[in-house]
Motif scaffolding. Structure first.
Motif, mmCIF file in Angstrom:
data_model
loop_
_atom_site.group_PDB
_atom_site.id
_atom_site.type_symbol
_atom_site.label_atom_id
_atom_site.label_comp_id
_atom_site.label_asym_id
_atom_site.label_seq_id
_atom_site.Cartn_x
_atom_site.Cartn_y
_atom_site.Cartn_z
ATOM 1 N N GLU A 1 8.329 5.616 23.677
ATOM 2 C CA GLU A 1 8.864 4.753 24.726
ATOM 3 C C GLU A 1 10.248 5.193 25.184
ATOM 4 O OE1 GLU A 1 7.386 2.388 26.352
ATOM 5 O OE2 GLU A 1 5.542 2.363 25.173
ATOM 6 N N GLU B 1 9.285 -0.128 31.983
ATOM 7 C CA GLU B 1 7.919 -0.646 31.986
ATOM 8 C C GLU B 1 7.784 -1.981 31.266
ATOM 9 O OE1 GLU B 1 3.908 -0.795 32.811
ATOM 10 O OE2 GLU B 1 5.312 0.723 33.518
ATOM 11 N N HIS B 2 8.351 -2.116 30.092
ATOM 12 C CA HIS B 2 8.191 -3.335 29.299
ATOM 13 C C HIS B 2 9.394 -4.266 29.420
ATOM 14 C CE1 HIS B 2 4.609 -1.645 27.492
ATOM 15 N NE2 HIS B 2 5.283 -0.541 27.231
ATOM 16 N N SER B 3 10.348 -3.922 30.274
ATOM 17 C CA SER B 3 11.581 -4.693 30.357
ATOM 18 C C SER B 3 11.847 -5.229 31.748
ATOM 19 C CB SER B 3 12.769 -3.826 29.901
ATOM 20 O OG SER B 3 12.513 -3.234 28.653
ATOM 21 N N TRP C 1 4.191 -0.520 21.502
ATOM 22 C CA TRP C 1 5.429 -0.254 22.247
ATOM 23 C C TRP C 1 6.638 -0.937 21.610
ATOM 24 C CZ3 TRP C 1 8.534 -4.071 24.233
ATOM 25 C CH2 TRP C 1 7.957 -5.340 24.413
ATOM 26 N N SER C 2 6.452 -2.186 21.157
ATOM 27 C CA SER C 2 7.601 -2.938 20.650
ATOM 28 C C SER C 2 8.105 -2.385 19.325
ATOM 29 C CB SER C 2 7.243 -4.418 20.512
ATOM 30 O OG SER C 2 6.216 -4.603 19.559
ATOM 31 N N GLN D 1 4.659 -11.274 25.784
ATOM 32 C CA GLN D 1 5.938 -10.602 25.536
ATOM 33 C C GLN D 1 7.023 -11.586 25.128
ATOM 34 O OE1 GLN D 1 8.846 -8.414 28.394
ATOM 35 N NE2 GLN D 1 7.191 -6.973 27.994
ATOM 36 N N LYS E 1 3.994 -13.767 33.688
ATOM 37 C CA LYS E 1 4.594 -12.442 33.566
ATOM 38 C C LYS E 1 5.320 -12.019 34.842
ATOM 39 C CE LYS E 1 2.147 -9.344 31.474
ATOM 40 N NZ LYS E 1 1.151 -8.295 31.152
ATOM 41 N N ASP F 1 5.931 6.262 28.298
ATOM 42 C CA ASP F 1 5.218 5.012 28.019
ATOM 43 C C ASP F 1 3.831 5.380 27.498
ATOM 44 O OD1 ASP F 1 4.671 2.283 27.877
ATOM 45 O OD2 ASP F 1 3.778 2.273 29.876
#
Length: 342
Positions: free
Chosen positions: A106, A219-221, A121-122, A27, A204, A111
């Motif tokens: 997202e 979730e991704h942040s 996702w990005s 990430q 991570k 998600d």
């Protein structure tokens, strides 16, 4: 390529002895991409009208995203056992496809990923950044309500990483300011990357400051603090490079352009290819430790497959863009020919 190698490690697609040598956190490299994206989009926005901006971004994104979604849908039919991490794509294929196709997968607490394509996702994050930035730049007196509406649709996890993308915009703005301080420039170019390398090596789990109760919404942040630091460090480095005014050898510039021409395809398609190859070769490898030969085959397939894919998507988008622009000209001409009040 760092993200590709990270996914080989993260998905257990390499021998145990090789994993410590692969990037520990993919990430962080996505944050570098966000900074570059913000830089490029700010550059384009200075030179394009609103309609040009929208059509250019739409063609750029959809020309790669839609074929990728079709490929992932086909893989869900042909190789449903290739991974157990994508239950929504298998259980609700049409809804998942539709949400991903309009980049709402997202939004807020959602998600959802295409089958075998976690990196998607990005892209959904980035499209919202395009939307919010574009509305702020082009919407004139309606920009406040429209950008507020776009931010609400994006949700907290997308907005938490927005500063990383905006760091690229800030660098572009900063390049307009003259600077003749050689010491400051070379510090940004050489010293800051040392900090960046240290941040890229942080695992991570480190600097994850979000409580478990909020994980579903960010979730991704969750490790946004580390992501902000990575983005800030790379932004400073990018600013320093922009002040060097160095002459790039022609062969390096040509190679960079060629690789850049497949970067979007490589990012979106590498993991589906990797997982598909490993699923097909599963009987010839140990379940818990794939051999290095299998890794090399899968890696070669991912790069070669993405390159061939890019030749009919990224490298042909100018044809699609020209077609779209012609249609828009026709629509405007037809609209202008209609008598007012009719």
């Amino acid at each position: 390529m760092a993200v590709v190698l990270y996914h080989i490690r993260d998905n257990g697609l390499s021998p145990v002895w090789l994993r410590p040598w692969l990037p520990p956190n993919g990430q962080a490299y996505v944050m570098i991409f966000f900074v570059i994206s913000g830089f490029v989009i700010a550059h384009l926005a200075d030179r394009k009208t609103a309609s040009e901006f929208v059509t250019d971004r739409a063609v750029r994104i959809f020309s790669v995203a839609l074929p990728t979604l079709v490929i992932c849908a086909l893989l869900s039919v042909l190789l449903p056992g290739a991974s157990t991490k994508y239950p929504e794509a298998l259980a609700h294929p049409f809804a998942s496809f539709a949400l991903c196709a309009v980049f709402l997968n997202e939004s807020v607490a959602l998600d959802i990923h295409p089958f075998l394509d976690g990196p998607y996702w990005s892209l959904s994050f980035e499209v919202f950044y395009y939307l919010i930035f574009g509305l702020w730049i082009y919407a004139d007196r309606f920009k406040l309500p429209l950008t507020a509406l776009a931010c609400a649709a994006a949700g907290p996890k997308i907005l938490l990483l927005f500063p990383c993308w905006l760091a690229g915009v800030a660098v572009h703005r900063a390049t307009r300011i003259s600077n003749d301080n050689a010491l400051l420039t070379w510090t940004a170019v050489i010293v800051v990357p040392l900090l960046l390398l240290a941040l890229l090596g942080i695992s991570k789990q480190s600097l994850n400051v979000v409580s478990r109760d909020l994980v579903g919404y960010v979730e991704h942040s969750g490790e946004f603090l580390r992501n902000w630091l990575v983005a800030a460090a790379f932004a400073v480095h990018l600013w320093g490079v922009s002040r060097l005014h160095a002459r790039i050898p022609a062969f390096l510039a040509d190679a960079a352009n060629r690789f850049a021409g497949m970067s979007f395809s490589l990012y979106l398609l590498h993991l589906p290819i990797l997982l598909a190859v490993f699923a097909l070769l599963r009987d010839q490898q140990q379940a818990d430790q794939p051999g290095i030969g299998v890794v090399l085959i899968a890696l070669s397939a991912a790069v070669a497959g993405s390159f061939m894919f890019s030749q009919v998507t990224e490298q042909r988008r100018h044809v699609v863009l020209a077609f779209v622009r012609r249609q828009l000209v026709r629509v405007r001409a037809t609209y202008a020919a209609v008598p007012s009040g009719s």
